[in-house]
Design a protein around this motif. Structure first.
Motif, PDB file in Angstrom:
ATOM      1  N   THR A  72      -4.427  -3.316   5.176  1.00  0.00           N
ATOM      2  CA  THR A  72      -5.724  -2.670   5.407  1.00  0.00           C
ATOM      3  C   THR A  72      -5.752  -1.191   5.032  1.00  0.00           C
ATOM      4  O   THR A  72      -6.833  -0.637   4.853  1.00  0.00           O
ATOM      5  N   LEU A  73      -4.607  -0.542   4.920  1.00  0.00           N
ATOM      6  CA  LEU A  73      -4.596   0.869   4.514  1.00  0.00           C
ATOM      7  C   LEU A  73      -4.646   0.969   2.998  1.00  0.00           C
ATOM      8  O   LEU A  73      -3.848   0.331   2.296  1.00  0.00           O
ATOM      9  N   ALA A  74      -5.568   1.772   2.474  1.00  0.00           N
ATOM     10  CA  ALA A  74      -5.696   1.930   1.020  1.00  0.00           C
ATOM     11  C   ALA A  74      -4.393   2.420   0.409  1.00  0.00           C
ATOM     12  O   ALA A  74      -3.945   1.920  -0.631  1.00  0.00           O
ATOM     13  N   GLY A  75      -3.775   3.405   1.042  1.00  0.00           N
ATOM     14  CA  GLY A  75      -2.535   3.963   0.512  1.00  0.00           C
ATOM     15  C   GLY A  75      -1.415   2.951   0.482  1.00  0.00           C
ATOM     16  O   GLY A  75      -0.628   2.900  -0.466  1.00  0.00           O
ATOM     17  N   LEU A  76      -1.344   2.132   1.518  1.00  0.00           N
ATOM     18  CA  LEU A  76      -0.290   1.128   1.600  1.00  0.00           C
ATOM     19  C   LEU A  76      -0.445   0.104   0.479  1.00  0.00           C
ATOM     20  O   LEU A  76       0.522  -0.268  -0.188  1.00  0.00           O
ATOM     21  N   GLU A  77      -1.668  -0.324   0.240  1.00  0.00           N
ATOM     22  CA  GLU A  77      -1.894  -1.299  -0.832  1.00  0.00           C
ATOM     23  C   GLU A  77      -1.571  -0.684  -2.197  1.00  0.00           C
ATOM     24  O   GLU A  77      -0.892  -1.292  -3.023  1.00  0.00           O
ATOM     25  N   LEU A  78      -2.042   0.529  -2.441  1.00  0.00           N
ATOM     26  CA  LEU A  78      -1.767   1.186  -3.723  1.00  0.00           C
ATOM     27  C   LEU A  78      -0.277   1.448  -3.890  1.00  0.00           C
ATOM     28  O   LEU A  78       0.266   1.329  -4.995  1.00  0.00           O
ATOM     29  N   GLY A  79       0.385   1.794  -2.805  1.00  0.00           N
ATOM     30  CA  GLY A  79       1.829   2.011  -2.858  1.00  0.00           C
ATOM     31  C   GLY A  79       2.589   0.740  -3.184  1.00  0.00           C
ATOM     32  O   GLY A  79       3.507   0.738  -4.011  1.00  0.00           O
ATOM     33  N   LEU A  80       2.205  -0.368  -2.550  1.00  0.00           N
ATOM     34  CA  LEU A  80       2.879  -1.637  -2.793  1.00  0.00           C
ATOM     35  C   LEU A  80       2.774  -2.064  -4.261  1.00  0.00           C
ATOM     36  O   LEU A  80       3.697  -2.664  -4.813  1.00  0.00           O
ATOM     37  N   LEU A  81       1.662  -1.726  -4.906  1.00  0.00           N
ATOM     38  CA  LEU A  81       1.469  -2.103  -6.317  1.00  0.00           C
ATOM     39  C   LEU A  81       2.404  -1.353  -7.259  1.00  0.00           C
ATOM     40  O   LEU A  81       2.522  -1.709  -8.432  1.00  0.00           O
ATOM     41  N   THR A  82       3.075  -0.308  -6.756  1.00  0.00           N
ATOM     42  CA  THR A  82       4.050   0.428  -7.572  1.00  0.00           C
ATOM     43  C   THR A  82       5.468  -0.066  -7.354  1.00  0.00           C
ATOM     44  O   THR A  82       6.398   0.413  -7.994  1.00  0.00           O
ATOM     45  N   MET A  83       5.648  -1.026  -6.443  1.00  0.00           N
ATOM     46  CA  MET A  83       6.994  -1.431  -6.043  1.00  0.00           C
ATOM     47  C   MET A  83       7.450  -2.697  -6.759  1.00  0.00           C
ATOM     48  O   MET A  83       6.649  -3.466  -7.285  1.00  0.00           O
TER      49      MET A  83
END
Length: 189
Positions: A72-83
């Protein structure tokens, strides 16, 4: 805890300073795709705290989380897409990518900067499965065999993952999803 020393070592993911990333342990393979389901351990901290406000590290099994639904956190989702698979990273999220100016009382104060430590154990590209399940039976029957085989393979991976963790109810639900249109002909359990 994290302070200026940590942030100075981190990479600016978006270029606006809102999401900073430090790779602690590199992963391998392609990055997490959109709409994936990720198997992760994570802990969230207030910027200068050593005690997490949430963590999954005490769970027997890691969390399976669907991007766009469970994250649900925008940053968490965007961060996961870099991993990548196997990666362990730290992310520092400014309020606009975390809990905003309001925070989330009582745990998260207003305009809080948040640190997340995330380890990706595995991920499944479930976007194609979601698209297939949303099709009508006629559309499913017209889908190429290669698509069907990929959908079945992903669903079997889900089912086997849950079964191996003794989550039998979840495994049963996953295997049942396979019986759609022609797909039921392609399943070997």
């Amino acid at each position: 805890s994290c302070g200026p020393q940590l942030s100075s070592q981190m990479n600016d993911v978006l270029g606006d300073g809102g999401i900073l990333k430090e790779v602690v342990q590199s992963g391998e393979g392609p990055p997490v795709p959109e709409n994936a389901s990720v198997l992760i351990h994570y802990s969230g901290f207030l910027e200068y705290s050593d005690r997490p406000f949430e963590t999954t590290t005490h769970f027997k099994y890691p969390q399976m989380m669907k991007l766009g639904r469970d994250v649900t956190l925008a940053g968490l989702e965007l961060g996961l897409l870099t991993m990548r698979k196997g990666e362990f990273s730290r992310f520092l999220f400014q309020p606009q990518y975390a809990y905003g100016d309001m925070g989330c009382p009582p745990l998260i104060p207003a305009a809080a900067v948040i640190l997340y430590e995330i380890q990706i154990l595995d991920f499944l590209d479930s976007g194609q499965v979601d698209d297939f399940i949303a099709m009508s039976p006629e559309e499913q029957n017209d889908a190429p065999l290669s698509t069907l085989l990929e959908v079945v393979g992903t669903l079997r991976s889900f089912g086997n993952r849950f079964f191996n963790q003794s989550r039998y109810d979840n495994a049963k639900d996953r295997y049942k999803q396979v019986n759609l249109g022609r797909v039921s002909l392609c399943v070997y359990l």
